[in-house]
Design a protein around this motif. Structure first.
Motif, PDB file in Angstrom:
ATOM      1  N   ALA A  73       0.845  -1.212   0.000  1.00  0.00           N
ATOM      2  CA  ALA A  73       0.000   0.000   0.000  1.00  0.00           C
ATOM      3  C   ALA A  73       0.875   1.255   0.000  1.00  0.00           C
ATOM      4  CB  ALA A  73      -0.943  -0.008   1.200  1.00  0.00           C
ATOM      5  N   LYS A  74       1.942   1.238   0.768  1.00  0.00           N
ATOM      6  CA  LYS A  74       2.860   2.379   0.789  1.00  0.00           C
ATOM      7  C   LYS A  74       3.615   2.500  -0.537  1.00  0.00           C
ATOM      8  CE  LYS A  74       3.479   2.522   5.780  1.00  0.00           C
ATOM      9  NZ  LYS A  74       4.399   2.308   6.916  1.00  0.00           N
ATOM     10  N   LYS A  75       4.094   1.383  -1.053  1.00  0.00           N
ATOM     11  CA  LYS A  75       4.845   1.392  -2.309  1.00  0.00           C
ATOM     12  C   LYS A  75       3.975   1.869  -3.477  1.00  0.00           C
ATOM     13  CE  LYS A  75       7.609  -1.566  -5.308  1.00  0.00           C
ATOM     14  NZ  LYS A  75       8.160  -2.900  -5.540  1.00  0.00           N
ATOM     15  N   MET A  76       2.690   1.468  -3.479  1.00  0.00           N
ATOM     16  CA  MET A  76       1.783   1.855  -4.571  1.00  0.00           C
ATOM     17  C   MET A  76       1.123   3.211  -4.317  1.00  0.00           C
ATOM     18  SD  MET A  76       0.142  -1.875  -5.531  1.00  0.00           S
ATOM     19  CE  MET A  76      -0.789  -1.257  -6.932  1.00  0.00           C
ATOM     20  N   LYS A  77       1.474   3.823  -3.170  1.00  0.00           N
ATOM     21  CA  LYS A  77       1.082   5.193  -2.828  1.00  0.00           C
ATOM     22  C   LYS A  77      -0.420   5.402  -2.604  1.00  0.00           C
ATOM     23  CE  LYS A  77       5.201   7.215  -4.747  1.00  0.00           C
ATOM     24  NZ  LYS A  77       6.055   6.849  -3.672  1.00  0.00           N
ATOM     25  N   PHE A  78      -1.090   4.407  -2.018  1.00  0.00           N
ATOM     26  CA  PHE A  78      -2.471   4.621  -1.604  1.00  0.00           C
ATOM     27  C   PHE A  78      -2.660   4.437  -0.102  1.00  0.00           C
ATOM     28  CE2 PHE A  78      -2.453   0.192  -3.221  1.00  0.00           C
ATOM     29  CZ  PHE A  78      -2.930  -0.494  -2.117  1.00  0.00           C
ATOM     30  N   ALA A  79      -1.577   4.204   0.614  1.00  0.00           N
ATOM     31  CA  ALA A  79      -1.665   3.991   2.063  1.00  0.00           C
ATOM     32  C   ALA A  79      -2.227   5.222   2.774  1.00  0.00           C
ATOM     33  CB  ALA A  79      -0.305   3.612   2.641  1.00  0.00           C
ATOM     34  N   GLU A  80      -1.777   6.401   2.402  1.00  0.00           N
ATOM     35  CA  GLU A  80      -2.228   7.626   3.076  1.00  0.00           C
ATOM     36  C   GLU A  80      -3.699   7.940   2.795  1.00  0.00           C
ATOM     37  OE1 GLU A  80      -0.634   9.411   5.443  1.00  0.00           O
ATOM     38  OE2 GLU A  80       0.868   7.826   5.300  1.00  0.00           O
ATOM     39  N   ASP A  81      -4.170   7.659   1.579  1.00  0.00           N
ATOM     40  CA  ASP A  81      -5.579   7.890   1.254  1.00  0.00           C
ATOM     41  C   ASP A  81      -6.477   6.904   1.982  1.00  0.00           C
ATOM     42  OD1 ASP A  81      -5.094  10.040  -0.426  1.00  0.00           O
ATOM     43  OD2 ASP A  81      -5.025   8.795  -2.223  1.00  0.00           O
ATOM     44  N   GLY A  82      -5.979   5.684   2.173  1.00  0.00           N
ATOM     45  CA  GLY A  82      -6.719   4.666   2.904  1.00  0.00           C
ATOM     46  C   GLY A  82      -7.058   3.458   2.053  1.00  0.00           C
ATOM     47  N   TYR A  83      -7.296   2.363   2.732  1.00  0.00           N
ATOM     48  CA  TYR A  83      -7.634   1.103   2.087  1.00  0.00           C
ATOM     49  C   TYR A  83      -8.309   0.205   3.105  1.00  0.00           C
ATOM     50  CZ  TYR A  83      -3.224  -0.270   4.311  1.00  0.00           C
ATOM     51  OH  TYR A  83      -2.214  -0.492   5.207  1.00  0.00           O
ATOM     52  N   ARG A  84      -8.831  -0.893   2.622  1.00  0.00           N
ATOM     53  CA  ARG A  84      -9.521  -1.852   3.491  1.00  0.00           C
ATOM     54  C   ARG A  84      -8.929  -3.233   3.264  1.00  0.00           C
ATOM     55  NH1 ARG A  84     -15.611  -1.352   2.789  1.00  0.00           N
ATOM     56  NH2 ARG A  84     -15.208   0.357   4.221  1.00  0.00           N
ATOM     57  N   MET A 104      -7.469  -6.624  -0.496  1.00  0.00           N
ATOM     58  CA  MET A 104      -7.045  -5.252  -0.230  1.00  0.00           C
ATOM     59  C   MET A 104      -7.755  -4.372  -1.251  1.00  0.00           C
ATOM     60  SD  MET A 104      -3.343  -3.438   0.418  1.00  0.00           S
ATOM     61  CE  MET A 104      -2.481  -4.472  -0.708  1.00  0.00           C
ATOM     62  N   LEU A 105      -8.624  -3.485  -0.742  1.00  0.00           N
ATOM     63  CA  LEU A 105      -9.449  -2.611  -1.579  1.00  0.00           C
ATOM     64  C   LEU A 105      -9.028  -1.166  -1.376  1.00  0.00           C
ATOM     65  CD1 LEU A 105     -12.728  -4.324  -0.443  1.00  0.00           C
ATOM     66  CD2 LEU A 105     -11.637  -4.675  -2.656  1.00  0.00           C
ATOM     67  N   ALA A 106      -8.890  -0.436  -2.475  1.00  0.00           N
ATOM     68  CA  ALA A 106      -8.460   0.963  -2.394  1.00  0.00           C
ATOM     69  C   ALA A 106      -8.790   1.668  -3.701  1.00  0.00           C
ATOM     70  CB  ALA A 106      -6.958   1.038  -2.111  1.00  0.00           C
ATOM     71  N   GLY A 107      -8.458   2.942  -3.749  1.00  0.00           N
ATOM     72  CA  GLY A 107      -8.610   3.714  -4.972  1.00  0.00           C
ATOM     73  C   GLY A 107      -9.881   4.528  -5.054  1.00  0.00           C
ATOM     74  N   LYS A 108     -10.722   4.440  -4.035  1.00  0.00           N
ATOM     75  CA  LYS A 108     -11.937   5.249  -3.954  1.00  0.00           C
ATOM     76  C   LYS A 108     -12.383   5.268  -2.497  1.00  0.00           C
ATOM     77  CE  LYS A 108     -15.482   1.693  -4.659  1.00  0.00           C
ATOM     78  NZ  LYS A 108     -16.627   1.279  -5.457  1.00  0.00           N
ATOM     79  N   LYS A 109     -13.304   6.166  -2.192  1.00  0.00           N
ATOM     80  CA  LYS A 109     -13.874   6.188  -0.842  1.00  0.00           C
ATOM     81  C   LYS A 109     -14.789   4.996  -0.705  1.00  0.00           C
ATOM     82  CE  LYS A 109     -16.282   9.143   2.454  1.00  0.00           C
ATOM     83  NZ  LYS A 109     -15.468   8.830   3.589  1.00  0.00           N
ATOM     84  N   LEU A 110     -14.509   4.154   0.265  1.00  0.00           N
ATOM     85  CA  LEU A 110     -15.286   2.950   0.481  1.00  0.00           C
ATOM     86  C   LEU A 110     -16.407   3.222   1.488  1.00  0.00           C
ATOM     87  CD1 LEU A 110     -12.239   0.525   0.742  1.00  0.00           C
ATOM     88  CD2 LEU A 110     -13.777   0.779  -1.201  1.00  0.00           C
ATOM     89  N   ARG A 111     -17.542   2.599   1.247  1.00  0.00           N
ATOM     90  CA  ARG A 111     -18.694   2.765   2.149  1.00  0.00           C
ATOM     91  C   ARG A 111     -18.417   2.135   3.490  1.00  0.00           C
ATOM     92  NH1 ARG A 111     -23.490  -0.309  -0.540  1.00  0.00           N
ATOM     93  NH2 ARG A 111     -22.662  -1.543   1.114  1.00  0.00           N
TER      94      ARG A 111
END
Length: 114
Positions: A73-84, A104-111
């Motif tokens: 998540a850190k390497k792909m640069k979505f850790a700060e935005d958040g993931y599930r 591991m889900l990321a890339g948008k605001k999750l419900r």
């Protein structure tokens, strides 16, 4: 395709898949039916049927899978935005493939669901 061994085929590179990371213990690859813009599956290379099959001999794999998920998540640069991270267990828990895996889900605001 036979869901009973599809992850083993991906781990052994017998079927095409976009592998994100692989080492001796785990394999991470893109889900073929993504539920978010980023949907990565993290699987142990040793077949463990479900989270219910974690025991004293294989218990460290869960921590390792989570640790490596955070690193990716850190390497792909979505850790700060958040993931599930999600683990489904057996039929009623939504598990389709009988091989322990983390979504591991990321890339948008999750419900929120809880």
């Amino acid at each position: 395709m036979n869901n009973k061994n599809i992850f083993n085929k991906i781990i052994k590179k017998k079927i095409p898949s976009k592998i994100i990371y692989q080492d001796k213990k785990i394999t991470m690859f893109e889900d073929i039916n993504p539920k978010s813009p980023i949907h990565i599956l993290i699987v142990p290379n040793q077949k463990i049927k479900s989270i219910n099959k974690i025991n004293k001999n294989n218990k460290n794999i869960i921590g390792y899978m989570i640790y490596k998920s955070v690193r990716i998540a850190k390497k792909m640069k979505f850790a700060e935005d958040g993931y599930r991270l999600v683990i489904n267990c057996n039929k009623n828990g939504g598990q389709i493939v009988p091989h322990l895996h983390i979504h591991m889900l990321a890339g948008k605001k999750l419900r929120n669901f809880c």
